[in-house]
Write a protein that holds these residues in place. Structure first.
Motif, PDB file in Angstrom:
ATOM      1  N   PRO A 154     -12.655   2.912   2.261  1.00 17.89           N
ATOM      2  CA  PRO A 154     -13.052   3.981   3.169  1.00 17.89           C
ATOM      3  C   PRO A 154     -14.209   3.516   4.042  1.00 17.89           C
ATOM      4  CG  PRO A 154     -12.857   4.790   0.924  1.00 17.89           C
ATOM      5  CD  PRO A 154     -12.768   3.293   0.861  1.00 17.89           C
ATOM      6  N   SER A 175      -9.456   3.200  -1.253  1.00 21.43           N
ATOM      7  CA  SER A 175      -9.153   4.344  -0.399  1.00 21.43           C
ATOM      8  C   SER A 175      -8.216   5.327  -1.090  1.00 21.43           C
ATOM      9  CB  SER A 175      -8.530   3.873   0.919  1.00 21.43           C
ATOM     10  OG  SER A 175      -7.359   3.120   0.684  1.00 21.43           O
ATOM     11  N   HIS A 235     -10.893  10.984  -0.244  1.00 20.90           N
ATOM     12  CA  HIS A 235      -9.571  10.379  -0.117  1.00 20.90           C
ATOM     13  C   HIS A 235      -8.661  10.959  -1.186  1.00 20.90           C
ATOM     14  CE1 HIS A 235     -11.318   7.964  -3.332  1.00 20.90           C
ATOM     15  NE2 HIS A 235     -12.253   7.576  -2.488  1.00 20.90           N
TER      16      HIS A 235
END
Length: 430
Positions: A100, A206, A266
């Motif tokens: 991320p 992520s 996420h």
């Protein structure tokens, strides 16, 4: 009746540095509990030392793409037997960026506080004290009741030996938790010859629960290999089946009910990369999905080393398609976007396997990109591997992890080292 000692007045909150008034029990800005902060000494106060910030960037985990021939990074090993050909990925297949944008999105994770099954007997363990403030007790969720800090996880640094193979995993210098996992083991084939194996998985940050994904994949694949190899399954077939089993284990995580720790920015399904190696009967078998790699380093450093896997990454696809040169592709910001992983939202599972027959002794290095980011080519990896690696695989793994940390430690780093050929049962590192 004894009384609590009078708390000295604080000028600033120890947590957020906001001004506080004498007699305040909590910070009005952040809610920090001021009543348990010890009075500052009157002379020679201890100053907190903080390192200088890093460059603010993390290289995302890339993933290896299908390789039907010998590994790149050096000439092919003699007697290479190509693995089963993989299907071409259709245009428009999924691409995932592993990290991320904001590192602060990773919450500190406490160790699993649940007791082992059947642990009702015996005296209760002593109450754990916080390693951050040294004043508060750790609650059942693994957080300090005083300062709220999560306690260090067991996986922050792990070392394992199993016969002739060893592995080391470290959280690195930039991440809040270790999202890598590994399994090492040794067994005996049906004909009585020794076999050693290593599996290394890198959680996709992520995604949700990347640490759980890597651990499930590594454990499942290791169990699968240890069950199949002694019963006569060819090592390359056993590796293929292990990857499929690992993928199923990661897929199952997406079906579990959500918990409080899953409410993160996420919400992709749990996912990880996979790479494994088996040394048995004069063969070196590798298997992978993603960007974790296998390197071959001969004992004779005059002979060429080799990288035996190829990344499932955006850059690798561009180069393979002839759309970009290697230097141009890997300089692109999309270079380390992964195109293959284990997880319920993977476009298609494409296990890559290959079988080699080295003609000389050496060591096999199985690692995540936390290492190869600092020793990318086969020649660079060979230079980082100590000369006595085959005799001391655990020492070698420690040296390679240290190499990554000395280089910056921007990612979790995991390294497994297998001597080739596999030594007889009972042999271990010196």
């Amino acid at each position: 009746m004894s009384q609590m000692p009078q708390q000295a007045a604080l000028k600033k909150c120890p947590s957020c540095a906001e001004p506080v008034e004498p007699g305040d029990l909590f910070c009005g800005a952040c809610g920090y509990d001021l009543s348990v902060v010890p009075a500052p000494p009157q002379d020679h106060p201890t100053l907190a030392m903080t390192g200088s910030p890093g460059d603010g960037t993390d290289r995302p985990t890339s993933e290896p793409a299908d390789r039907s021939g010998p590994g790149s990074g050096g000439p092919p090993l003699p007697g290479h037997e190509a693995g089963a050909p993989g299907r071409e990925r259709p245009a428009g297949s999924g691409v995932r960026f592993d990290r991320p944008a904001d590192l602060d999105e990773y919450p500190l994770q406490a160790p699993d506080p649940r007791p082992a099954a059947g642990s009702g007997a015996g005296p209760a363990a002593p109450q754990q004290m916080c390693v951050a403030c040294c004043a508060g007790r750790v609650d059942s969720d693994g957080y300090c009741e005083n300062c709220g800090h999560a306690q260090p996880r067991e996986r922050d640094h792990l070392e394992r030996e199993s016969g002739p193979v060893a592995a080391v995993s470290d959280r690195g210098l930039r991440h809040h938790r270790n999202e890598d996992a590994f399994t090492v083991g040794h067994t005996t084939l049906a004909d009585g010859t020794p076999a050693a194996l290593a599996v290394v998985c890198d959680g996709v940050s992520s995604a949700t629960r990347p640490d759980d994904a890597s651990l499930a994949a590594a454990r499942t694949a290791g169990d699968s290999l240890l069950a199949a190899l002694p019963h006569g399954t060819h090592p390359q077939q056993a590796m293929h089946e292990a990857i499929v089993s690992a993928a199923q284990a990661v897929n199952a995580l997406a079906e579990e009910p959500a918990t409080a720790r899953d409410h993160l920015p996420h919400q992709n399904a749990p996912a990880c990369t996979f790479v494994g190696a088996v040394v048995a009967s004069g063969l070196l078998v590798v298997g992978w999905v993603g960007d974790s790699r296998v390197y071959w380093v001969p004992d004779d450093r005059g002979a060429p080393p080799a990288r035996l896997t190829e990344d499932d990454s955006w850059a690798a696809q561009m180069v393979a398609a002839g759309l970009m040169g290697e230097a141009e592709a890997y300089a692109d910001e999309r270079a380390h976007a992964i195109t293959g992983w284990l997880g319920a939202d993977a476009y298609e599972l494409e296990p890559h396997t290959a079988c080699f027959k080295p003609d000389r002794p050496g060591v096999v290095v199985v690692c995540t990109d936390g290492l190869w980011n600092y020793a990318e080519t086969a020649e660079e990896m060979s230079e980082a591997v100590p000369p006595d690696a085959a005799a001391r695989p655990l020492h070698c793994a420690r040296v390679l992890v240290g190499h990554a940390l000395d280089g910056g430690g921007h990612d979790n780093v995991t390294v497994a080292v297998l001597p080739f050929p596999a030594p007889p049962q009972g042999a271990g590192s010196a």
